[in-house]
Scaffold this motif. Structure first.
Motif, PDB file in Angstrom:
ATOM      1  N   TRP A   1       0.810  -1.227   0.000  1.00 36.30           N
ATOM      2  CA  TRP A   1       0.000   0.000   0.000  1.00 36.30           C
ATOM      3  C   TRP A   1       0.840   1.272   0.000  1.00 36.30           C
ATOM      4  O   TRP A   1       0.396   2.326  -0.474  1.00 36.30           O
ATOM      5  N   ALA A   2       2.074   1.181   0.516  1.00 36.73           N
ATOM      6  CA  ALA A   2       2.859   2.401   0.699  1.00 36.73           C
ATOM      7  C   ALA A   2       3.796   2.700  -0.470  1.00 36.73           C
ATOM      8  O   ALA A   2       4.080   3.866  -0.759  1.00 36.73           O
TER       9      ALA A   2
ATOM     10  N   GLY B   1      -4.580  10.998  -1.231  1.00 35.39           N
ATOM     11  CA  GLY B   1      -5.799  11.753  -0.902  1.00 35.39           C
ATOM     12  C   GLY B   1      -6.749  10.995   0.000  1.00 35.39           C
ATOM     13  O   GLY B   1      -6.336  10.261   0.899  1.00 35.39           O
ATOM     14  N   GLU B   2      -8.053  11.153  -0.250  1.00 38.42           N
ATOM     15  CA  GLU B   2      -9.080  10.547   0.605  1.00 38.42           C
ATOM     16  C   GLU B   2      -9.017   9.020   0.583  1.00 38.42           C
ATOM     17  O   GLU B   2      -9.298   8.361   1.577  1.00 38.42           O
ATOM     18  N   LYS B   3      -8.623   8.448  -0.564  1.00 40.82           N
ATOM     19  CA  LYS B   3      -8.539   6.986  -0.655  1.00 40.82           C
ATOM     20  C   LYS B   3      -7.486   6.448   0.313  1.00 40.82           C
ATOM     21  O   LYS B   3      -7.712   5.442   1.000  1.00 40.82           O
ATOM     22  N   LEU B   4      -6.343   7.138   0.386  1.00 43.90           N
ATOM     23  CA  LEU B   4      -5.286   6.712   1.300  1.00 43.90           C
ATOM     24  C   LEU B   4      -5.713   6.896   2.741  1.00 43.90           C
ATOM     25  O   LEU B   4      -5.516   6.007   3.581  1.00 43.90           O
ATOM     26  N   LEU B   5      -6.316   8.049   3.044  1.00 47.70           N
ATOM     27  CA  LEU B   5      -6.782   8.305   4.412  1.00 47.70           C
ATOM     28  C   LEU B   5      -7.804   7.268   4.852  1.00 47.70           C
ATOM     29  O   LEU B   5      -7.752   6.747   5.974  1.00 47.70           O
ATOM     30  N   THR B   6      -8.739   6.959   3.977  1.00 49.20           N
ATOM     31  CA  THR B   6      -9.769   5.976   4.312  1.00 49.20           C
ATOM     32  C   THR B   6      -9.145   4.612   4.572  1.00 49.20           C
ATOM     33  O   THR B   6      -9.530   3.908   5.518  1.00 49.20           O
ATOM     34  N   PHE B   7      -8.171   4.238   3.747  1.00 46.20           N
ATOM     35  CA  PHE B   7      -7.500   2.951   3.949  1.00 46.20           C
ATOM     36  C   PHE B   7      -6.766   2.921   5.289  1.00 46.20           C
ATOM     37  O   PHE B   7      -6.893   1.947   6.058  1.00 46.20           O
ATOM     38  N   ILE B   8      -6.006   3.969   5.598  1.00 48.51           N
ATOM     39  CA  ILE B   8      -5.230   4.017   6.849  1.00 48.51           C
ATOM     40  C   ILE B   8      -6.153   3.942   8.057  1.00 48.51           C
ATOM     41  O   ILE B   8      -5.936   3.142   8.986  1.00 48.51           O
ATOM     42  N   ASN B   9      -7.200   4.779   8.061  1.00 47.69           N
ATOM     43  CA  ASN B   9      -8.062   4.895   9.246  1.00 47.69           C
ATOM     44  C   ASN B   9      -9.065   3.757   9.387  1.00 47.69           C
ATOM     45  O   ASN B   9      -9.375   3.335  10.512  1.00 47.69           O
TER      46      ASN B   9
END
Length: 489
Positions: free
Chosen positions: A66-67, A78-86
């Motif tokens: 993922w990274a 963006g939002e896709k990465l934030l959603t995945f992390i959280n």
């Protein structure tokens, strides 16, 4: 990338993120990402040596999946990465299934993320930070070891944070004690309040030149043990040991004082104990009950000192940093602890440290006590380490260095009594003299107290710490009086 530019680049990215407040949170954010990157590099090595290796991390949550930005426009941001992390990464890592059969090298992932958080709210900035960290090749031995300097700088930065400074002992103090204790491969060393792992890594650095064979490497991997109560320094310590090529870091996330000291057996003991116990704090009654009546104290450092005595092996060696209050304290618990120390152990050396060694966290004076479990104490040497020439105070920009301990190192192997005018700088006291002083170890102290000008916040912090320590001593005396009078609390 240089030490300064790596940390500065990440800090500059995070300063633009509304979710990260202050350097302490920025460092926490950097560290959980570093852990996953370093752990992924370790997994690459484990996979290379063991074709049956399986990761405890879900496949989609492994750093490589993922990274890593392959520059093909497909990496999350963006939002896709934030959603995945959280919503996926953190929840998955926090509920990893761990039991008594799980290897330490795998279990540490869950323990590391139990109390970790993602503070960043801007997914584009988060992608930038991830990319900076991903530039470092932790599978390369030289680059991994070069990164230790960057990691050390991160730990030093923590020292400047009032809430976090307790996690970091200056490298010079841990290295000096380690050099005096002289750990050897095959011995096990412990720190029961290990913070970021300073004593553990000083030990590993001392042991590494002793490695000559595969068997030596295995001994090295099993040579250190730590316990850390707080989640963030625990994560820092685990990461620190992975960087030092310890594949199975034995660091427990817990409170060393939770267990009754009378329940410790031989397997719970260590050849070497080196530590800087928390001081200025107090413990609840349920913790004090884990100690014999005469050793029960309201002062955290006192309880750690008792724990050390119960967990040191026969012929074992210890080096401990303690505040002045332990040396001159005469309440019943402190006296009983010191009496036990000199009667059951050989307290051979006390090094008095100059003020501000732990600045800017605290200006309380500290001392190094060296003892072993070979015989009862006959004589105790006291040595006063003076402030180096040209220094009025140590500080973040001018910290204590190992070279400042050179006078003590030279004296250590050629012990003579020294005087500074009419004041003792180094002197040997017999156990009879110490007993006559009611076990007051405040000897060979500093002849004059220069006025130390502190910043307002530091002055308040120091005052609170000193007041807490004094209150703890008063509480201990009052409890004893109540017990003698049969008055319930």
């Amino acid at each position: 990338m240089s030490i300064t530019s790596f940390v500065k680049t990440l800090q500059n990215i995070m300063r633009n993120d509304a979710g990260v407040s202050g350097d302490a949170q920025r460092i926490e954010q950097i560290v959980w990402m570093l852990f996953l990157k370093i752990y992924d590099a370790k997994e690459e090595l484990w996979e290379f040596h063991n074709e049956d290796f399986t990761s405890i991390i879900p496949e989609e949550c492994r750093w490589r999946n993922w990274a890593v930005d392959l520059k093909d426009g497909e990496s999350m941001t963006g939002e896709k990465l934030l959603t995945f992390i959280n919503n996926e990464l953190f929840p998955a890592l926090k509920v990893i299934d761990v039991d008594e059969t799980t290897p330490i090298s795998k279990a540490i992932v869950k323990f590391a993320f139990e109390d970790a958080y993602n503070y960043m709210k801007d997914g584009v900035l988060l992608r930038q930070a991830v990319n900076v960290i991903d530039q470092i090749d932790f599978t390369d031995y030289k680059e991994r070891h070069a990164f230790n300097e960057i990691y050390e700088q991160i730990l030093k930065d923590l020292q400047a944070q009032r809430a976090s400074g307790e996690y970091y002992s200056p490298r010079a103090t841990t290295d000096f004690i380690t050099h005096m204790i002289q750990p050897q491969l095959g011995e096990r060393m412990a720190d029961f309040a290990c913070g970021t792992g300073g004593f553990l890594t000083s030990t590993l650095n001392f042991l590494e030149p002793q490695i000559k064979t595969v068997e030596d490497r295995e001994l090295y991997n099993q040579s250190v043990f730590g316990i850390e109560k707080k989640a963030f320094p625990y994560l820092l310590a685990i990461t620190n040991l992975l960087l030092h090529d310890i594949d199975d870091p034995v660091i427990i996330h817990g409170n060393s004082l939770d267990k009754n000291v009378r329940d410790y057996n031989e397997k719970d003991k260590f050849n070497i104990i080196m530590m800087n116990p928390p001081y200025g704090g107090s413990e609840v009654d349920s913790i004090k009950m884990n100690f014999p009546m005469e050793l029960r104290s309201s002062e955290t450092a006192d309880l750690f000192m008792s724990t050390i005595m119960y967990r040191l092996k026969k012929n074992g060696r210890a080096g401990v940093i303690l505040p002045d209050g332990f040396l001159f304290g005469t309440d019943n618990a402190k006296k009983a602890i010191k009496e036990k120390l000199v009667k059951e152990f050989n307290l051979h050396t006390v090094v008095r440290l100059p003020h501000s060694v732990f600045a800017p966290y605290t200006s309380i004076r500290t001392n190094m006590l060296f003892f072993d479990k070979t015989k009862s104490t006959e004589d105790v040497w006291f040595y006063r380490l003076d402030m180096p020439e040209g220094y009025k105070n140590f500080s973040k920009t001018r910290p204590i260095k190992l070279e400042h301990f050179e006078p003590a190192m030279e004296w250590w192997n050629n012990r003579v009594e020294l005087k500074d005018g009419k004041f003792d700088k180094a002197r040997k006291y017999s156990i009879e003299e110490i007993a006559a002083l009611n076990y007051n170890l405040d000897l060979c102290g500093f002849p004059q107290e220069d006025e130390i000008i502190l910043e307002p916040n530091e002055l308040i912090s120091t005052y609170i710490e000193e007041r807490t320590q004094l209150n703890n001593e008063i509480d201990s005396v009052l409890v004893k009086i109540q017990e003698m009078l049969g008055v319930s609390k």
